[in-house]
Design a protein around this motif. Structure first.
Motif, PDB file in Angstrom:
ATOM      1  N   GLY A 152       0.816  -1.213   0.000  1.00  0.00           N
ATOM      2  CA  GLY A 152       0.000   0.000   0.000  1.00  0.00           C
ATOM      3  C   GLY A 152       0.843   1.253   0.000  1.00  0.00           C
ATOM      4  N   LEU A 153       1.922   1.254   0.782  1.00  0.00           N
ATOM      5  CA  LEU A 153       2.797   2.424   0.837  1.00  0.00           C
ATOM      6  C   LEU A 153       3.561   2.614  -0.472  1.00  0.00           C
ATOM      7  N   VAL A 154       4.015   1.509  -1.050  1.00  0.00           N
ATOM      8  CA  VAL A 154       4.815   1.599  -2.275  1.00  0.00           C
ATOM      9  C   VAL A 154       3.960   1.965  -3.482  1.00  0.00           C
ATOM     10  N   LEU A 155       2.750   1.404  -3.553  1.00  0.00           N
ATOM     11  CA  LEU A 155       1.912   1.583  -4.740  1.00  0.00           C
ATOM     12  C   LEU A 155       0.963   2.769  -4.646  1.00  0.00           C
ATOM     13  N   GLY A 156       1.014   3.510  -3.550  1.00  0.00           N
ATOM     14  CA  GLY A 156       0.105   4.639  -3.409  1.00  0.00           C
ATOM     15  C   GLY A 156       0.224   5.649  -4.531  1.00  0.00           C
ATOM     16  N   PHE A 157       1.466   5.966  -4.933  1.00  0.00           N
ATOM     17  CA  PHE A 157       1.656   6.960  -5.986  1.00  0.00           C
ATOM     18  C   PHE A 157       1.194   6.430  -7.339  1.00  0.00           C
ATOM     19  N   VAL A 158       1.142   5.092  -7.493  1.00  0.00           N
ATOM     20  CA  VAL A 158       0.691   4.519  -8.763  1.00  0.00           C
ATOM     21  C   VAL A 158      -0.783   4.826  -8.984  1.00  0.00           C
ATOM     22  N   VAL A 313       7.477  11.615  -7.513  1.00  0.00           N
ATOM     23  CA  VAL A 313       7.149  10.881  -6.297  1.00  0.00           C
ATOM     24  C   VAL A 313       7.878  11.449  -5.086  1.00  0.00           C
ATOM     25  N   ARG A 314       9.167  11.692  -5.226  1.00  0.00           N
ATOM     26  CA  ARG A 314       9.930  12.198  -4.077  1.00  0.00           C
ATOM     27  C   ARG A 314       9.433  13.564  -3.639  1.00  0.00           C
ATOM     28  N   ALA A 315       9.180  14.439  -4.619  1.00  0.00           N
ATOM     29  CA  ALA A 315       8.703  15.779  -4.276  1.00  0.00           C
ATOM     30  C   ALA A 315       7.328  15.717  -3.622  1.00  0.00           C
ATOM     31  N   ALA A 316       6.427  14.869  -4.188  1.00  0.00           N
ATOM     32  CA  ALA A 316       5.086  14.749  -3.620  1.00  0.00           C
ATOM     33  C   ALA A 316       5.140  14.143  -2.221  1.00  0.00           C
ATOM     34  N   LEU A 317       6.007  13.139  -2.041  1.00  0.00           N
ATOM     35  CA  LEU A 317       6.140  12.513  -0.735  1.00  0.00           C
ATOM     36  C   LEU A 317       6.681  13.505   0.287  1.00  0.00           C
ATOM     37  N   ALA A 318       7.665  14.305  -0.131  1.00  0.00           N
ATOM     38  CA  ALA A 318       8.216  15.314   0.778  1.00  0.00           C
ATOM     39  C   ALA A 318       7.161  16.351   1.131  1.00  0.00           C
ATOM     40  N   GLU A 319       6.334  16.719   0.131  1.00  0.00           N
ATOM     41  CA  GLU A 319       5.276  17.696   0.394  1.00  0.00           C
ATOM     42  C   GLU A 319       4.253  17.153   1.385  1.00  0.00           C
ATOM     43  N   ILE A 320       3.859  15.889   1.178  1.00  0.00           N
ATOM     44  CA  ILE A 320       2.876  15.289   2.084  1.00  0.00           C
ATOM     45  C   ILE A 320       3.446  15.151   3.487  1.00  0.00           C
ATOM     46  N   MET A 321       4.691  14.694   3.565  1.00  0.00           N
ATOM     47  CA  MET A 321       5.314  14.515   4.872  1.00  0.00           C
ATOM     48  C   MET A 321       5.500  15.835   5.609  1.00  0.00           C
ATOM     49  N   GLY A 322       5.549  16.926   4.878  1.00  0.00           N
ATOM     50  CA  GLY A 322       5.725  18.229   5.509  1.00  0.00           C
ATOM     51  C   GLY A 322       4.445  18.867   5.987  1.00  0.00           C
ATOM     52  N   ALA A 446      -7.207  14.376   1.976  1.00  0.00           N
ATOM     53  CA  ALA A 446      -6.162  14.162   0.980  1.00  0.00           C
ATOM     54  C   ALA A 446      -6.096  15.322  -0.004  1.00  0.00           C
ATOM     55  N   ALA A 447      -4.886  15.690  -0.392  1.00  0.00           N
ATOM     56  CA  ALA A 447      -4.696  16.750  -1.376  1.00  0.00           C
ATOM     57  C   ALA A 447      -5.149  16.272  -2.742  1.00  0.00           C
ATOM     58  N   GLU A 448      -5.839  17.142  -3.480  1.00  0.00           N
ATOM     59  CA  GLU A 448      -6.344  16.778  -4.803  1.00  0.00           C
ATOM     60  C   GLU A 448      -5.188  16.395  -5.724  1.00  0.00           C
ATOM     61  N   GLY A 449      -5.375  15.277  -6.440  1.00  0.00           N
ATOM     62  CA  GLY A 449      -4.349  14.808  -7.354  1.00  0.00           C
ATOM     63  C   GLY A 449      -3.307  13.937  -6.699  1.00  0.00           C
ATOM     64  N   LYS A 450      -3.277  13.917  -5.362  1.00  0.00           N
ATOM     65  CA  LYS A 450      -2.308  13.089  -4.640  1.00  0.00           C
ATOM     66  C   LYS A 450      -3.030  12.189  -3.655  1.00  0.00           C
TER      67      LYS A 450
END
Length: 585
Positions: A152-158, A313-322, A446-450
């Motif tokens: 679930g964590l790995v495939l979330g961005f898919v 993915v990295r940028a979106a993950l960093a944004e969500i984590m922030g 959840a943020a739209e699009g993510k």
């Protein structure tokens, strides 16, 4: 000459006197006219004052009458809202949704039917059909939960890249393959492989995608009831899963033989669950990637084709984590692992316990059927009551987690059919309070699009609950309720007391950390009060098209674009590209 001058002077004096007399008369007339005008002015002022008083009294009387009528209408409206008619009017708003929403509801019901039809017998199935011990079956169950969390964590961005339709197709296909392998295989290695690959992929594209679809296919005016109905479909699926088990168990109690192969009733249940999953694949094929426009009135029924956002993915993950909101939501879902563990014990522990305590014919599936019946009927009613009481998010989650948390202690107090009924009944009542609210809050935060990545992370604790439950279930059954052990060697009450303590960490944890996890603005995250801007989406391009043209346009014409259905166009007659006029809603 002197005489003449005297006469002239007399004449002039006489003329002057006459003129003075005339002026005096005119002055007197002016004074008289001025007095008359002053009198008339005073009369007019008095009349105006009287009219103002009369008008003011009339206006006040009319305003008072209108206020009274308004209050009366409000009372009548409140009375209607408390009736079935009022609730129907709220639910009737769902009819304004596109057909995709109802396809999602049917997929949810079918998938949950197949899931619980298999899940309720899973530990017994792997023990009887594959010869696993309680601990081995528990370890497999725990490994499945851990794999679901990881996938679930790995495939979330898919999910964000593929969109709702393709993600749903992929998830339904993997779930079907997994159940088919379990129905046909007799190898432990194959079972382990399928459980740790196809099953978690199907789960990763299951709950998050379906919840995301409800968000996309609903308007802010009907979203609350949509999520409540969505949760009712989960309950309906649980009920149908129990019905499938009960019917197959009654008809094929001793199993059957097909093409010379002996098939037990549990394996036949898995076959039926596989067939039900096939429907979800077909239904998912007709789902569209669209989004309802909440910035327009619900009755206009306008929606657009949603274009998945291409994200790093990295940028979106960093944004969500922030985001502080993300960590608070993750904390809330983490706290609810305790209550979710209690629900997991319904299929990981309860069936084996019930059969070992009351015999192989004990109808554990009928006891478990209480859960979906109560939740299917009670969820819409409880949603209406919570809205009527203006219950905050904190109150709703606390009340629900407390009621669900104390349910397990019924089996610790009464080891009987009645104790089992009370356990499932109270657990279900608590779930009708907190679960729909947490579903909606998690999805709308959840943020739209993510949404895929966001929901995968926040829903990870739900799957992670299976890890401790599997380990605890195998250990508890082996030590407190072993197979074929006499009654005096079992200590099932202590087993359920320990399970109850583990589940009660949810209300305690939520109470302790409530002020840090839930802020006042979180109560504005409901479907009716959510910020309209959240529904606009990121990365989507809207192109206005007439309804009759939408179906005629080729796929290439719509590629990468968004279609707004039903909006009138005002373009020049000589515009050769009238159907592609840019529109910024």
């Amino acid at each position: 000459m002197e005489l003449t001058s005297s006469e002239e002077l007399a004449a002039v004096a006489e003329h002057v006197q006459s003129h003075a007399d005339n002026c005096a008369g005119a002055s007197a007339s002016a004074e008289t006219e001025l007095d008359r005008l002053r009198t008339e002015n005073a009369d007019l002022r008095r009349q105006i004052t009287e009219l103002q008083v009369l008008v003011g009294q009339s206006v006040l009387a009319e305003l008072s009458r209108l206020r009274g009528e308004n209050d009366e209408l409000k009372l009548k409206g409140a009375a209607v809202a408390e009736t079935w008619l009022g609730r129907w009017q709220g639910l009737a708003a769902l009819l304004q949704a596109p057909y995709d929403l109802f396809l999602v509801f049917s997929i949810k019901a079918a998938e949950i039917t197949a899931y619980y039809g298999f899940s309720y017998i899973f530990v017994s199935f792997v023990s009887d059909e594959y010869g696993m011990t309680d601990r081995e079956a528990g370890n497999l169950y725990a490994a499945y939960g851990f794999a679901c969390t990881g996938f679930g964590l790995v495939l979330g961005f898919v999910i964000d890249r593929l969109g709702v339709r393709r993600s749903m197709l992929l998830g339904c296909t993997c779930s079907m393959i997994y159940r088919l392998i379990c129905a046909l295989s007799t190898s432990r290695e194959v079972l382990w492989f399928a459980t740790l690959t196809f099953a978690p992929v199907g789960a990763a594209f299951g709950v998050p995608v379906l919840a995301l679809a409800v968000r996309r296919y609903t308007h802010r005016e009907n979203r609350t009831f949509a999520f409540s109905f969505f949760y009712s479909m989960l309950c309906l699926g649980c009920l149908l899963g129990s019905v499938v088990i009960n019917l197959v168990r009654d008809v094929l109690e001793d199993g059957t033989e097909i093409l010379g192969v002996k098939i037990s009733w549990m394996r036949m249940v898995v076959f039926m669950c596989t067939a039900i999953t096939c429907y979800t694949m077909v239904a998912a094929f007709f789902v569209r990637d669209i989004q309802i426009l909440s910035d327009l009135p619900l009755k206009e029924r306008e929606y657009c084709k949603f274009k998945p956002v291409h994200i790093q993915v990295r940028a979106a993950l960093a944004e969500i984590m922030g985001q502080a909101k993300f960590w608070r939501l993750a904390g809330i879902t983490g706290v609810f692992v305790g209550v979710r563990m209690t629900f997991r014990h319904l299929d990981a522990t309860f069936p084996k316990y019930f059969i070992r305590t009351y015999g192989p014919q004990a109808p554990f599936e009928i006891i478990l059927a209480i859960n979906p019946i109560v939740e299917m009927v009670g969820t819409p009613l409880m949603t209406g009551l919570l809205l009527k009481w203006n219950a905050t998010l904190t109150q709703t989650l606390l009340w629900g987690s407390f009621v669900s948390g104390i349910s397990v202690f019924a089996l610790a107090m009464w080891e009987s059919y009645m104790g089992a009924v009370i356990f499932v009944l109270v657990l279900s009542l608590g779930d009708t309070i907190w679960s729909p609210t947490l579903y909606e809050f998690s999805t709308m935060a959840a943020a739209e699009g993510k949404e895929g990545m966001y929901l995968a992370i926040t829903m990870a604790p739900m799957y992670l609950a299976a890890l401790p439950v599997g380990i605890m279930s195998g250990w508890a059954l082996d030590n407190f309720c072993p197979k074929d052990a006499p009654e005096q060697e079992r200590n099932s009450r202590l087993m359920w007391f320990i399970i109850g303590l583990a589940g009660f960490i949810s209300p305690i944890g939520l109470w302790v950390f409530r002020k840090r996890l839930i802020l006042p603005e979180d109560d504005k995250m409901s479907g009716q009060e959510a910020d309209i801007a959240e529904d606009d989406g990121e990365g989507e391009v809207r192109r206005t098209m007439r309804l009759r043209d939408a179906g005629e346009a080729g796929e290439g014409k719509l590629a990468g674009g968004t279609v707004v259905i039903g909006r009138p166009l005002q373009v020049a007659d000589d515009d050769p590209d009238a159907d592609n006029v840019p529109f910024n809603a």
